[in-house]
Design an enzyme around this catalytic site. Structure first.
Site, PDB file in Angstrom:
ATOM      1  N   HIS A  54     106.026  19.866 -24.706  1.00 45.27           N
ATOM      2  CA  HIS A  54     105.543  18.558 -24.223  1.00 45.27           C
ATOM      3  C   HIS A  54     106.723  17.625 -23.934  1.00 45.27           C
ATOM      4  CE1 HIS A  54     101.228  18.934 -24.603  1.00 45.27           C
ATOM      5  NE2 HIS A  54     101.328  19.395 -25.832  1.00 45.27           N
ATOM      6  N   SER A 108      94.628  22.656 -28.012  1.00 47.75           N
ATOM      7  CA  SER A 108      94.814  23.475 -29.216  1.00 47.75           C
ATOM      8  C   SER A 108      93.546  23.571 -30.056  1.00 47.75           C
ATOM      9  CB  SER A 108      95.955  22.911 -30.064  1.00 47.75           C
ATOM     10  OG  SER A 108      97.168  23.076 -29.383  1.00 47.75           O
ATOM     11  N   ASP A 140     102.125  27.630 -31.585  1.00 46.94           N
ATOM     12  CA  ASP A 140     101.412  26.700 -30.701  1.00 46.94           C
ATOM     13  C   ASP A 140     102.241  26.468 -29.441  1.00 46.94           C
ATOM     14  OD1 ASP A 140     100.110  24.407 -29.525  1.00 46.94           O
ATOM     15  OD2 ASP A 140      99.213  24.008 -31.482  1.00 46.94           O
ATOM     16  N   ASP A 200      98.082  29.745 -28.704  1.00 43.91           N
ATOM     17  CA  ASP A 200      96.795  29.212 -28.257  1.00 43.91           C
ATOM     18  C   ASP A 200      96.810  28.911 -26.760  1.00 43.91           C
ATOM     19  OD1 ASP A 200      98.670  27.242 -28.738  1.00 43.91           O
ATOM     20  OD2 ASP A 200      97.326  25.915 -29.822  1.00 43.91           O
ATOM     21  N   HIS A 214      99.981  21.265 -21.176  1.00 45.41           N
ATOM     22  CA  HIS A 214      99.747  22.700 -21.331  1.00 45.41           C
ATOM     23  C   HIS A 214      99.572  23.330 -19.952  1.00 45.41           C
ATOM     24  CE1 HIS A 214      97.734  21.635 -25.415  1.00 45.41           C
ATOM     25  NE2 HIS A 214      99.020  21.400 -25.397  1.00 45.41           N
TER      26      HIS A 214
HETATM   27 MG    MG Z   1      98.858  23.258 -33.387  1.00 47.57          MG
HETATM   28 ZN    ZN Z   2     100.010  20.652 -27.014  1.00 45.01          ZN
END
Ligand code: MG
Ligand code: ZN
Length: 383
Positions: A282, A106, A65, A320, A347
């Site tokens: 993040h 996500s 991720d 993702d 993101h």
């Molecule tokens: Mg995730």
């Molecule tokens: Zn995120």
């Protein structure tokens, strides 16, 4: 007097500007989360590139991720120039945009990868009309294959949820947990115990899981001992801790799940997520990102070990989306030092890498939509 005030004011402004510039540099240097200072590198094995079959019997889908190319390269630098990912010779790029946003979340990203259809940010296994879309995992189940999900977040969080649940909103954790009961998934390991057991509706879904034949376990040591049967491993109330603090082991969970799923003669589909690479992004925390990438890569090592030995297993590793717009402004391949910089705590929109190993891997090169990854897997599996 007026002139003196003006001069004094000007001097004050200039000095403040100078000070703030220096101050900014000082903060940046003192920020211990921006630089990974190096650690003990692990050995990266080389696996054979010849496979028994032309088409895969098993698919191991691995999602880092928020794992953009910079996060991968940060991990590669930290591990002295090599990763298990070196074994992937078929490489492409995935465009991650959702239907309503240039920058995906996500949920939409996971749903694109699980169903082959783009949707809106926040959607879990549903289309833009919030109608349920069948996922690869559900298709595999219909065909009699074994299925699994492994995640370092709560198992009800957006990425794993996208493969098994159908909800209009990613925050509906208790509804997502209830959706697990509507399926016949063989193995799932991750956090999220409370969304099953401590619910507003008063139901304890772990009892329902047990009634359906699942071994419901919370301790990693107990989970690792399971050799067969259905397994619900709920290793944390909500999310598992940060690596290396967490008791849940992603490599060990993966190994355990693969050994159980492999007993199905027809094959299996599993999605394994390195969830917290995103959270390091993040947090604009280079150390967090690197640690999570290295944990994920060692998990990829376990998948490769299985696939190389099996010869009929396709592994796809992708993300993702990217997180943090991470850049590397310094590093050292010898010591493993990596210095990260981040322009955003959110993101970003850039293409993310797609790595493929095993029969059918040659289909995953070039620039593709995230939805193409799912469509290609479905095609190869005959879904
Ligand atoms: Mg995730
Ligand atoms: Zn995120």
């Amino acid at each position: 007097m007026k002139l003196k005030t003006l001069i004094a004011l000007s001097l004050l402004i200039i000095s403040q500007q100078l000070f703030s510039q220096e101050n900014y540099k000082t903060v940046s240097k003192a920020d211990s989360t921006k630089t990974y200072t190096g650690g003990k590198a692990y050995e990266v094995k080389t696996f054979p590139q010849k496979f028994k079959a032309k088409k895969p019997k098993n698919v191991i889908m691995m999602i880092g991720d928020g794992m953009g190319t910079t996060a991968v390269f940060a991990g590669l630098t930290a591990n002295g120039g090599h990763l298990f990912l070196d074994n992937f010779k078929q490489i492409g790029f995935s465009k991650t945009q959702s239907t309503n946003n240039y920058i995906t979340d996500s949920a939409a990203g996971g749903t694109a990868l699980s169903t082959g259809q783009k949707t809106y940010n926040g959607a879990i296994g549903v289309n833009t009309d919030t109608v349920a879309i069948k996922t690869i995992l559900e298709m595999a189940e219909e065909k009699g294959l074994a299925t699994g999900l492994v995640s370092t977040s709560a198992i009800t969080h957006a990425t794993p949820a996208s493969y098994i649940a159908h909800q209009g909103s990613r925050g509906s954790y208790e509804d997502i947990a209830a959706d697990f009961l509507k399926t016949d998934i063989d193995v799932f390991i991750g956090g999220g115990y409370k969304h099953f057991a401590v619910r507003k509706d008063g139901r304890d879904l772990t009892k329902d899981l047990e009634a359906n034949g699942y071994q419901v376990l919370r301790d990693m040591n107990d989970i690792a001992k399971v050799k067969s049967g259905k397994l619900a491993g709920l290793t944390a109330d909500e999310h598992n801790e940060v690596y290396p603090k967490r008791k849940m082991s992603l490599p060990l969970s993966t190994q355990t799940a693969l050994n159980i799923l492999d007993q199905n003669k027809k094959g299996f589909f599993i999605m394994i997520e390195g969830s917290q690479i995103d959270w390091g992004g993040h947090a604009n925390n280079t150390i967090y990102v690197v640690n999570e990438v290295l944990d994920f890569d060692q998990t990829i090592g376990k998948a490769l070990e299985f696939a190389a030995n099996d010869g009929e297993t396709l592994i796809i590793v992708t993300a993702d989306h990217e997180t943090g717009g991470m850049a590397l402004t310094g590093g050292d391949m010898k010591t493993g030092m990596v210095k990260g910089a981040f322009p955003t705590a959110d993101h970003t929109s850039v293409m993310v890498p797609v790595f493929a190993y095993g029969p059918g891997a040659e289909n995953f090169t070039g620039i593709m939509e995230n939805t193409d990854i799912a469509k290609k897997i479905m095609n190869l599996m005959g879904f």
